[in-house]
Design a protein around this motif. Structure first.
Motif, PDB file in Angstrom:
ATOM      1  N   TYR A 385       0.847  -1.182   0.000  1.00  0.00           N
ATOM      2  CA  TYR A 385       0.000   0.000   0.000  1.00  0.00           C
ATOM      3  C   TYR A 385       0.891   1.242   0.000  1.00  0.00           C
ATOM      4  CZ  TYR A 385      -4.066  -2.791   1.649  1.00  0.00           C
ATOM      5  OH  TYR A 385      -5.085  -3.703   1.787  1.00  0.00           O
ATOM      6  N   TYR A 386       0.393   2.302  -0.619  1.00  0.00           N
ATOM      7  CA  TYR A 386       1.012   3.614  -0.486  1.00  0.00           C
ATOM      8  C   TYR A 386       0.188   4.427   0.517  1.00  0.00           C
ATOM      9  CZ  TYR A 386       3.370   2.527  -4.920  1.00  0.00           C
ATOM     10  OH  TYR A 386       4.113   1.950  -5.916  1.00  0.00           O
ATOM     11  N   GLN A 387       0.858   5.023   1.477  1.00  0.00           N
ATOM     12  CA  GLN A 387       0.170   5.973   2.346  1.00  0.00           C
ATOM     13  C   GLN A 387       0.115   7.314   1.640  1.00  0.00           C
ATOM     14  OE1 GLN A 387       1.564   6.436   6.451  1.00  0.00           O
ATOM     15  NE2 GLN A 387       1.008   8.605   6.332  1.00  0.00           N
ATOM     16  N   ILE A 388      -1.023   7.996   1.754  1.00  0.00           N
ATOM     17  CA  ILE A 388      -1.190   9.304   1.130  1.00  0.00           C
ATOM     18  C   ILE A 388      -1.844  10.276   2.107  1.00  0.00           C
ATOM     19  CG2 ILE A 388      -1.315   8.469  -1.246  1.00  0.00           C
ATOM     20  CD1 ILE A 388      -4.368   8.567  -1.036  1.00  0.00           C
ATOM     21  N   GLN A 389      -1.626  11.571   1.854  1.00  0.00           N
ATOM     22  CA  GLN A 389      -2.417  12.601   2.517  1.00  0.00           C
ATOM     23  C   GLN A 389      -3.653  12.773   1.659  1.00  0.00           C
ATOM     24  OE1 GLN A 389      -1.773  14.570   5.554  1.00  0.00           O
ATOM     25  NE2 GLN A 389      -3.969  14.669   5.134  1.00  0.00           N
ATOM     26  N   PHE A 390      -4.800  12.303   2.115  1.00  0.00           N
ATOM     27  CA  PHE A 390      -5.979  12.233   1.251  1.00  0.00           C
ATOM     28  C   PHE A 390      -6.853  13.474   1.388  1.00  0.00           C
ATOM     29  CE2 PHE A 390     -10.288  10.509   0.227  1.00  0.00           C
ATOM     30  CZ  PHE A 390     -10.055  10.313  -1.121  1.00  0.00           C
ATOM     31  N   ASN A 391      -7.460  13.642   2.538  1.00  0.00           N
ATOM     32  CA  ASN A 391      -8.190  14.881   2.827  1.00  0.00           C
ATOM     33  C   ASN A 391      -7.609  15.429   4.126  1.00  0.00           C
ATOM     34  OD1 ASN A 391      -9.389  12.993   4.596  1.00  0.00           O
ATOM     35  ND2 ASN A 391     -11.271  12.896   3.405  1.00  0.00           N
ATOM     36  N   HIS A 392      -8.422  15.650   5.126  1.00  0.00           N
ATOM     37  CA  HIS A 392      -7.872  16.060   6.415  1.00  0.00           C
ATOM     38  C   HIS A 392      -7.133  14.909   7.077  1.00  0.00           C
ATOM     39  CE1 HIS A 392      -7.884  18.987   9.747  1.00  0.00           C
ATOM     40  NE2 HIS A 392      -7.930  17.942  10.543  1.00  0.00           N
ATOM     41  N   ARG A 393      -7.385  13.703   6.612  1.00  0.00           N
ATOM     42  CA  ARG A 393      -6.830  12.502   7.225  1.00  0.00           C
ATOM     43  C   ARG A 393      -5.892  11.773   6.256  1.00  0.00           C
ATOM     44  NH1 ARG A 393      -9.922  11.793  11.869  1.00  0.00           N
ATOM     45  NH2 ARG A 393     -11.917  12.890  11.827  1.00  0.00           N
ATOM     46  N   ILE A 394      -4.981  11.006   6.804  1.00  0.00           N
ATOM     47  CA  ILE A 394      -4.171  10.145   5.966  1.00  0.00           C
ATOM     48  C   ILE A 394      -5.033   8.989   5.476  1.00  0.00           C
ATOM     49  CG2 ILE A 394      -2.034  10.781   7.150  1.00  0.00           C
ATOM     50  CD1 ILE A 394      -2.152   8.044   8.580  1.00  0.00           C
ATOM     51  N   ALA A 395      -4.552   8.269   4.482  1.00  0.00           N
ATOM     52  CA  ALA A 395      -5.294   7.124   3.950  1.00  0.00           C
ATOM     53  C   ALA A 395      -4.307   6.226   3.213  1.00  0.00           C
ATOM     54  CB  ALA A 395      -6.417   7.591   3.026  1.00  0.00           C
ATOM     55  N   PHE A 396      -4.824   5.132   2.654  1.00  0.00           N
ATOM     56  CA  PHE A 396      -3.981   4.149   1.985  1.00  0.00           C
ATOM     57  C   PHE A 396      -4.617   3.755   0.657  1.00  0.00           C
ATOM     58  CE2 PHE A 396      -3.359   3.868   6.509  1.00  0.00           C
ATOM     59  CZ  PHE A 396      -1.976   3.851   6.645  1.00  0.00           C
ATOM     60  N   ILE A 397      -3.767   3.581  -0.341  1.00  0.00           N
ATOM     61  CA  ILE A 397      -4.187   3.122  -1.657  1.00  0.00           C
ATOM     62  C   ILE A 397      -3.303   1.943  -2.029  1.00  0.00           C
ATOM     63  CG2 ILE A 397      -2.675   4.796  -2.819  1.00  0.00           C
ATOM     64  CD1 ILE A 397      -4.728   4.967  -5.073  1.00  0.00           C
ATOM     65  N   LYS A 398      -3.894   0.893  -2.603  1.00  0.00           N
ATOM     66  CA  LYS A 398      -3.093  -0.260  -2.993  1.00  0.00           C
ATOM     67  C   LYS A 398      -2.129   0.131  -4.107  1.00  0.00           C
ATOM     68  CE  LYS A 398      -6.306  -3.905  -1.589  1.00  0.00           C
ATOM     69  NZ  LYS A 398      -7.101  -5.094  -2.008  1.00  0.00           N
TER      70      LYS A 398
END
Length: 411
Positions: A385-398
């Motif tokens: 997974y790649y961790q990303i800064q998505f909106n106000h929160r961090i998130a993960f994308i495969k």
């Protein structure tokens, strides 16, 4: 039995005013237990995050809560008046603090005495100094990057499901001084490290001039106005005008327009967070914020800094799932007899969206149970997974659903 949690000497830097006050660790009825889990970090799981909280109670009450059957705890609690610290769960073990099991398993939680809406009063210099000294020590010991994708607030922790996302906390809130805190950590997030070619910008507003009451901006708590000075964010609008209305998020409310409420995390970009710049129009800058276009007032670049970094782009021909964790796939979980756990999509985005990269991780799941702390309790996945800064929160994308502009090693 792992006896690390009974050791009397605290884990902290020399000279820090710190004492050991053990959180409750006890078996309850019907196989239940609390208030944390034994582990062997970082041998069994890497510690990737330090999560900054505030207690919404007194220091003494927080310690009492973590010492009684409440199914909650933190690794450390910091007192407001003098910055005294209580270590309640050793960093090797997993405290129950973030409302996200994956983040709990990979983080250290630090509670700070005080109330978010009154943070300007509660978040004292003594507290900042002591907390920063502790974080510097922990970050160095556990190899945690000093940036806003790894030193995060509870408000930056995603939910594991859309329903959970709606109830995620917003502390330490509006008045936690991230700029000063990172200065104390020795990491200047306002340092210009880019020439604009990467299209990565860091949100770096002046807390004395970031919000404009003359343009209608304010901060409220259930409609009651709070001070503007000292707030740590910029508001995000649907277009390049104050009259365009604030953006909203399905996982905060069903409203089509955001609010000025302090707990409304859906329309705020906070100091140190990084985003992909989409465009500019006059005094306004456009970013990708959770799959939507968002504009913030940025005259002459006063509220942002050009930065270096890497971008993750969603790819393919279909909408791409975004996750609040990096769990192994269902087949691996089921093979290890884990039920009721599955990687759940919290958002779907169009191909071609770009977000700032925060690291590569291989999926895992901490399959904990009382009185056990062995490597076998960590179920390893095969997907990255790649961790990303998505909106106000961090998130993960495969990683299979994304493209990274240059390859990095797995952490």
């Amino acid at each position: 039995m792992n006896v690390e949690h009974f050791r009397p000497n605290p884990d902290g830097p020399d000279g820090l005013p710190i004492q050991v006050q053990p959180a409750l660790y006890k078996a309850f009825d019907k196989g239940q237990y609390g208030n944390y889990d034994l582990a062997n970090r970082p041998t069994d799981m890497k510690i990737n995050y330090i999560v900054i909280h505030n207690t919404e109670t007194s220091y003494e009450e927080a310690i009492r809560l973590f010492s009684t059957p409440t199914a909650t705890s933190a690794n450390y609690v910091v007192r407001s008046v003098d910055g005294a610290v209580s270590e309640m769960v050793r960093p090797q073990n997993v405290a129950w603090h973030a409302g996200n099991w994956y983040i709990n398993a990979h983080s250290i939680g630090i509670e700070h005495e005080g109330y978010a809406k009154d943070g300007r009063t509660w978040f004292t210099e003594n507290m900042y100094q002591t907390s920063a000294n502790l974080v510097k020590y922990l970050a160095a010991k556990y190899d945690i990057p000093l940036d806003r994708q790894h030193i995060i607030g509870h408000d930056n922790v995603p939910g594991l499901t859309p329903a959970a996302q709606k109830g995620m906390h917003w502390d330490p809130g509006t008045y936690w001084d991230w700029q000063h805190y990172f200065d104390l950590l020795g990491a200047d997030l306002k340092q210009n490290t880019g020439d604009g070619s990467s299209r990565i910008i860091t949100i770096t507003p002046d807390p004395k001039a970031n919000l404009l009451p003359q343009c209608g901006e304010k901060v409220t708590d259930n409609g009651t106005e709070l001070p503007i000075t000292g707030s740590n964010f910029v508001y995000l609008y649907k277009g390049p005008a104050f009259s365009a209305g604030l953006i909203s998020d399905k996982d905060f409310s069903s409203r089509q327009t955001g609010t000025f409420e302090a707990d409304d995390w859906s329309d705020k970009a906070t100091y140190g967070q990084q985003f992909c710049k989409l465009g500019e129009e006059g005094d306004w800058t456009e970013i990708d914020y959770g799959g939507q276009s968002a504009w913030f007032y940025n005259p002459g670049g006063a509220n942002s800094t050009d930065s270096k970094g890497q971008l993750v782009k969603s790819v393919g021909s279909k909408d791409v799932p975004i996750y609040g964790c990096a769990y192994p796939d269902n087949q691996i979980l089921e093979k290890n007899q884990v039920s009721g756990v599955t990687p759940t999509t919290i958002y779907q985005i169009k191909p071609g969206r770009k977000y700032v990269y925060g690291g590569t991780v291989r999926g895992d799941y901490f399959n904990s149970h009382f009185d056990s702390a062995g490597d076998g309790n960590v179920i390893q996945g095969t997907e990255e997974y790649y961790q990303i800064q998505f909106n106000h929160r961090i998130a993960f994308i495969k990683a299979a659903d994304a493209e990274l502009n240059s390859r990095t090693s797995i952490s």
